[in-house]
Scaffold this motif. Structure first.
Motif, PDB file in Angstrom:
ATOM      1  N   THR A   1      -1.578 -19.081 -18.270  1.00 52.81           N
ATOM      2  CA  THR A   1      -1.130 -20.299 -17.601  1.00 52.81           C
ATOM      3  C   THR A   1      -0.638 -21.303 -18.628  1.00 52.81           C
ATOM      4  OG1 THR A   1      -1.752 -22.060 -16.069  1.00 52.81           O
ATOM      5  CG2 THR A   1      -3.403 -21.407 -17.685  1.00 52.81           C
ATOM      6  N   ASP A   2       0.309 -22.119 -18.208  1.00 49.49           N
ATOM      7  CA  ASP A   2       0.727 -23.239 -19.047  1.00 49.49           C
ATOM      8  C   ASP A   2       0.341 -24.550 -18.379  1.00 49.49           C
ATOM      9  OD1 ASP A   2       2.442 -23.211 -16.915  1.00 49.49           O
ATOM     10  OD2 ASP A   2       4.295 -23.235 -18.096  1.00 49.49           O
ATOM     11  N   LYS A   3      -0.472 -24.436 -17.321  1.00 48.94           N
ATOM     12  CA  LYS A   3      -0.868 -25.614 -16.558  1.00 48.94           C
ATOM     13  C   LYS A   3      -2.077 -26.307 -17.184  1.00 48.94           C
ATOM     14  CE  LYS A   3       0.688 -23.852 -12.062  1.00 48.94           C
ATOM     15  NZ  LYS A   3       0.248 -23.489 -10.685  1.00 48.94           N
ATOM     16  N   ILE A   4      -2.094 -27.618 -17.054  1.00 52.16           N
ATOM     17  CA  ILE A   4      -3.268 -28.418 -17.389  1.00 52.16           C
ATOM     18  C   ILE A   4      -3.560 -29.294 -16.185  1.00 52.16           C
ATOM     19  CG2 ILE A   4      -4.199 -30.253 -18.841  1.00 52.16           C
ATOM     20  CD1 ILE A   4      -2.627 -29.144 -21.161  1.00 52.16           C
ATOM     21  N   VAL A   5      -4.728 -29.147 -15.625  1.00 57.01           N
ATOM     22  CA  VAL A   5      -5.090 -29.892 -14.418  1.00 57.01           C
ATOM     23  C   VAL A   5      -5.651 -31.250 -14.826  1.00 57.01           C
ATOM     24  CG1 VAL A   5      -6.490 -29.891 -12.327  1.00 57.01           C
ATOM     25  CG2 VAL A   5      -5.565 -27.747 -13.217  1.00 57.01           C
ATOM     26  N   GLU A   6      -5.073 -32.303 -14.312  1.00 56.67           N
ATOM     27  CA  GLU A   6      -5.486 -33.661 -14.655  1.00 56.67           C
ATOM     28  C   GLU A   6      -6.393 -34.250 -13.566  1.00 56.67           C
ATOM     29  OE1 GLU A   6      -4.987 -34.983 -17.442  1.00 56.67           O
ATOM     30  OE2 GLU A   6      -3.217 -34.028 -18.331  1.00 56.67           O
ATOM     31  N   ASN A   7      -7.055 -35.354 -13.943  1.00 54.38           N
ATOM     32  CA  ASN A   7      -7.853 -36.170 -13.015  1.00 54.38           C
ATOM     33  C   ASN A   7      -9.032 -35.425 -12.395  1.00 54.38           C
ATOM     34  OD1 ASN A   7      -6.030 -38.400 -13.332  1.00 54.38           O
ATOM     35  ND2 ASN A   7      -4.620 -37.350 -11.927  1.00 54.38           N
ATOM     36  N   LEU A   8      -9.633 -34.507 -13.165  1.00 56.51           N
ATOM     37  CA  LEU A   8     -10.845 -33.851 -12.687  1.00 56.51           C
ATOM     38  C   LEU A   8     -12.033 -34.789 -12.872  1.00 56.51           C
ATOM     39  CD1 LEU A   8     -10.384 -30.247 -14.153  1.00 56.51           C
ATOM     40  CD2 LEU A   8     -10.117 -30.971 -11.777  1.00 56.51           C
ATOM     41  N   PRO A   9     -13.065 -34.687 -12.035  1.00 52.22           N
ATOM     42  CA  PRO A   9     -14.245 -35.553 -12.178  1.00 52.22           C
ATOM     43  C   PRO A   9     -14.913 -35.363 -13.536  1.00 52.22           C
ATOM     44  CG  PRO A   9     -14.315 -34.311 -10.122  1.00 52.22           C
ATOM     45  CD  PRO A   9     -13.173 -33.765 -10.905  1.00 52.22           C
ATOM     46  N   ASN A  10     -15.453 -36.438 -14.073  1.00 55.92           N
ATOM     47  CA  ASN A  10     -16.095 -36.391 -15.385  1.00 55.92           C
ATOM     48  C   ASN A  10     -17.430 -37.118 -15.325  1.00 55.92           C
ATOM     49  OD1 ASN A  10     -16.726 -36.225 -18.077  1.00 55.92           O
ATOM     50  ND2 ASN A  10     -15.217 -37.735 -18.749  1.00 55.92           N
ATOM     51  N   ASP A  11     -18.512 -36.368 -15.490  1.00 54.52           N
ATOM     52  CA  ASP A  11     -19.849 -36.945 -15.451  1.00 54.52           C
ATOM     53  C   ASP A  11     -20.317 -37.201 -16.883  1.00 54.52           C
ATOM     54  OD1 ASP A  11     -22.315 -37.829 -14.678  1.00 54.52           O
ATOM     55  OD2 ASP A  11     -23.146 -35.839 -14.280  1.00 54.52           O
ATOM     56  N   ARG A  12     -20.252 -38.459 -17.329  1.00 58.85           N
ATOM     57  CA  ARG A  12     -20.590 -38.791 -18.713  1.00 58.85           C
ATOM     58  C   ARG A  12     -22.099 -38.901 -18.905  1.00 58.85           C
ATOM     59  NH1 ARG A  12     -17.175 -43.184 -18.102  1.00 58.85           N
ATOM     60  NH2 ARG A  12     -18.796 -44.567 -18.898  1.00 58.85           N
ATOM     61  N   LYS A  13     -22.558 -38.446 -20.075  1.00 58.56           N
ATOM     62  CA  LYS A  13     -23.966 -38.557 -20.426  1.00 58.56           C
ATOM     63  C   LYS A  13     -24.286 -39.949 -20.966  1.00 58.56           C
ATOM     64  CE  LYS A  13     -27.597 -36.275 -23.128  1.00 58.56           C
ATOM     65  NZ  LYS A  13     -27.905 -35.181 -24.095  1.00 58.56           N
ATOM     66  N   PHE A  14     -23.320 -40.550 -21.674  1.00 52.63           N
ATOM     67  CA  PHE A  14     -23.513 -41.869 -22.280  1.00 52.63           C
ATOM     68  C   PHE A  14     -22.512 -42.857 -21.694  1.00 52.63           C
ATOM     69  CE2 PHE A  14     -24.727 -38.677 -25.435  1.00 52.63           C
ATOM     70  CZ  PHE A  14     -26.026 -39.068 -25.721  1.00 52.63           C
ATOM     71  N   SER A  15     -22.941 -44.101 -21.551  1.00 52.55           N
ATOM     72  CA  SER A  15     -22.058 -45.115 -20.967  1.00 52.55           C
ATOM     73  C   SER A  15     -21.050 -45.659 -21.968  1.00 52.55           C
ATOM     74  CB  SER A  15     -22.890 -46.275 -20.422  1.00 52.55           C
ATOM     75  OG  SER A  15     -23.639 -46.888 -21.480  1.00 52.55           O
ATOM     76  N   PHE A  16     -21.374 -45.573 -23.271  1.00 52.89           N
ATOM     77  CA  PHE A  16     -20.533 -46.214 -24.282  1.00 52.89           C
ATOM     78  C   PHE A  16     -19.562 -45.260 -24.986  1.00 52.89           C
ATOM     79  CE2 PHE A  16     -24.171 -44.547 -26.510  1.00 52.89           C
ATOM     80  CZ  PHE A  16     -23.667 -44.108 -27.719  1.00 52.89           C
TER      81      PHE A  16
ATOM     82  N   HIS B   1      -8.972 -19.847 -16.886  1.00 53.22           N
ATOM     83  CA  HIS B   1      -7.849 -20.739 -16.623  1.00 53.22           C
ATOM     84  C   HIS B   1      -8.001 -21.521 -15.324  1.00 53.22           C
ATOM     85  CE1 HIS B   1      -5.797 -19.339 -20.080  1.00 53.22           C
ATOM     86  NE2 HIS B   1      -5.460 -18.164 -19.601  1.00 53.22           N
ATOM     87  N   ASN B   2      -8.782 -20.993 -14.389  1.00 58.54           N
ATOM     88  CA  ASN B   2      -8.932 -21.679 -13.104  1.00 58.54           C
ATOM     89  C   ASN B   2     -10.382 -22.042 -12.813  1.00 58.54           C
ATOM     90  OD1 ASN B   2      -9.584 -18.969 -12.854  1.00 58.54           O
ATOM     91  ND2 ASN B   2      -8.892 -18.794 -10.747  1.00 58.54           N
TER      92      ASN B   2
ATOM     93  N   GLU C   1      -2.260 -22.262 -27.106  1.00 56.57           N
ATOM     94  CA  GLU C   1      -2.363 -23.723 -27.156  1.00 56.57           C
ATOM     95  C   GLU C   1      -1.517 -24.398 -26.085  1.00 56.57           C
ATOM     96  OE1 GLU C   1      -3.167 -24.060 -31.976  1.00 56.57           O
ATOM     97  OE2 GLU C   1      -1.214 -24.621 -31.146  1.00 56.57           O
ATOM     98  N   ARG C   2      -2.142 -25.360 -25.419  1.00 53.20           N
ATOM     99  CA  ARG C   2      -1.461 -26.184 -24.422  1.00 53.20           C
ATOM    100  C   ARG C   2      -1.895 -27.626 -24.637  1.00 53.20           C
ATOM    101  NH1 ARG C   2      -4.348 -22.602 -22.208  1.00 53.20           N
ATOM    102  NH2 ARG C   2      -5.530 -23.901 -20.770  1.00 53.20           N
ATOM    103  N   SER C   3      -0.946 -28.495 -24.885  1.00 51.64           N
ATOM    104  CA  SER C   3      -1.242 -29.903 -25.155  1.00 51.64           C
ATOM    105  C   SER C   3      -1.061 -30.743 -23.903  1.00 51.64           C
ATOM    106  CB  SER C   3      -0.329 -30.446 -26.264  1.00 51.64           C
ATOM    107  OG  SER C   3      -0.527 -29.758 -27.479  1.00 51.64           O
ATOM    108  N   ARG C   4      -1.963 -31.687 -23.701  1.00 50.16           N
ATOM    109  CA  ARG C   4      -1.804 -32.642 -22.600  1.00 50.16           C
ATOM    110  C   ARG C   4      -0.701 -33.636 -22.936  1.00 50.16           C
ATOM    111  NH1 ARG C   4      -7.130 -35.675 -21.186  1.00 50.16           N
ATOM    112  NH2 ARG C   4      -5.837 -36.404 -19.457  1.00 50.16           N
ATOM    113  N   ASP C   5      -0.071 -34.150 -21.904  1.00 50.87           N
ATOM    114  CA  ASP C   5       0.927 -35.189 -22.093  1.00 50.87           C
ATOM    115  C   ASP C   5       0.259 -36.429 -22.699  1.00 50.87           C
ATOM    116  OD1 ASP C   5       3.851 -36.061 -21.016  1.00 50.87           O
ATOM    117  OD2 ASP C   5       2.446 -37.742 -20.920  1.00 50.87           O
ATOM    118  N   PRO C   6       0.872 -37.034 -23.716  1.00 51.48           N
ATOM    119  CA  PRO C   6       0.240 -38.205 -24.348  1.00 51.48           C
ATOM    120  C   PRO C   6      -0.021 -39.349 -23.374  1.00 51.48           C
ATOM    121  CG  PRO C   6       2.521 -37.921 -25.098  1.00 51.48           C
ATOM    122  CD  PRO C   6       2.142 -36.673 -24.374  1.00 51.48           C
ATOM    123  N   GLU C   7       0.861 -39.519 -22.385  1.00 52.16           N
ATOM    124  CA  GLU C   7       0.667 -40.602 -21.421  1.00 52.16           C
ATOM    125  C   GLU C   7      -0.594 -40.376 -20.593  1.00 52.16           C
ATOM    126  OE1 GLU C   7       2.363 -43.232 -21.666  1.00 52.16           O
ATOM    127  OE2 GLU C   7       3.762 -42.358 -23.117  1.00 52.16           O
TER     128      GLU C   7
END
Length: 268
Positions: free
Chosen positions: A69-84, A43-44, A110-116
């Motif tokens: 936990t019922d928390k979902i941490v947003e805005n974590l760094p994301n290293d993409r493998k593909f640009s597209f 969870h952490n 199950e914990r869903s992210r906010d749609p926004e």
């Protein structure tokens, strides 16, 4: 040597590992948890870097385990493998407890992210050149049920489709018991959802499916496939199959082969 124990209370494998450690501690004179630097759970996991810094600064063992936990941490760094293209998590955890699966124990309920938050992330990805997203969840068909303002997965897809610049939408994984008529209808009329659906059957034997705690029968799965193909005639279906499940007989295996043939797979 830097040692980390990664686990979660209640996970049968983690409990077994802890019991083994206790056993070794009693049998081996110099065996102790002093060899372990960090103990934390699923969870952490986002705190891993922070925990490493804490360990080096304190020079002491760090223990940081969250039972639930019922928390979902947003805005974590994301290293993409593909640009597209990019994966986008829309939910975490699982409530299904299939008898062969450990996910509900290690990932929690199950914990869903906010749609926004999801829409915002996809818009940022599109602005960065992404044209294809893969919406990810252990069972995306259950998305939104636990939100303060519930929304269905089909409704989320309709909103994502409106994002300008996004060309293709994929998603996985779908549990057959939760795939709704609403979702099938949205897939049928969509201009952006790829004509592919991963729909794990696991077994063609209703007896084995019951032992797996899958909550559908062979006949219900076949009916679902027909319904999907009526709405999306040229759809490509993929699946997961477990062979050799405890108690499976030759007859059960033949039932699985039968469902593969009926769905239309080519067997050489």
């Amino acid at each position: 040597m830097f040692v980390v124990i990664f686990g979660r209370p209640g996970c049968p494998y983690c409990v077994r590992a802890k019991n083994l450690a206790e056993k070794l501690k009693g049998e081996v004179a110099d065996f102790d948890y002093r060899y372990v630097d960090i103990i934390f759970g699923t969870h952490n996991i986002f705190k891993f870097a922070e925990l490493i810094v804490t360990r080096f600064e304190s020079q002491r063992m760090v223990i940081d385990i969250w039972k639930d936990t019922d928390k979902i941490v947003e805005n974590l760094p994301n290293d993409r493998k593909f640009s597209f293209k990019s994966g986008v998590n829309i939910m975490f955890g699982c409530n299904n407890f299939c008898s062969y699966c450990i996910v509900p124990y290690v990932r929690g309920r199950e914990r869903s992210r906010d749609p926004e938050a999801i829409i915002s992330e996809i818009r940022q990805l599109v602005a960065d050149g992404v044209v294809e997203v893969m919406l990810l969840g252990q069972n995306v068909n259950s998305y939104g049920k636990n939100l303060e303002h519930p929304i269905t997965f089909a409704q989320l897809l309709e909103r994502i489709e409106q994002i300008e610049g996004l060309e293709r939408i994929r998603f996985m994984t779908s549990h057959p018991k939760d795939l709704s008529d609403e979702l099938i209808e949205v897939m049928g009329k969509s201009k952006k959802i790829c004509k592919h659906l991963h729909l794990p059957v696991q077994s063609g034997s209703s007896k084995i499916l019951k032992k797996m705690n899958r909550h559908y029968t062979k006949e219900q799965y076949l009916e679902l496939v027909e319904k999907i193909r009526r709405s999306v005639p040229d759809i490509s279906l993929t699946t997961d199959i477990i062979v050799g499940f405890p108690g499976e007989t030759e007859e059960d295996f033949e039932e699985t082969m039968d469902i593969v043939r009926k769905v239309g797979a080519k067997i050489e």
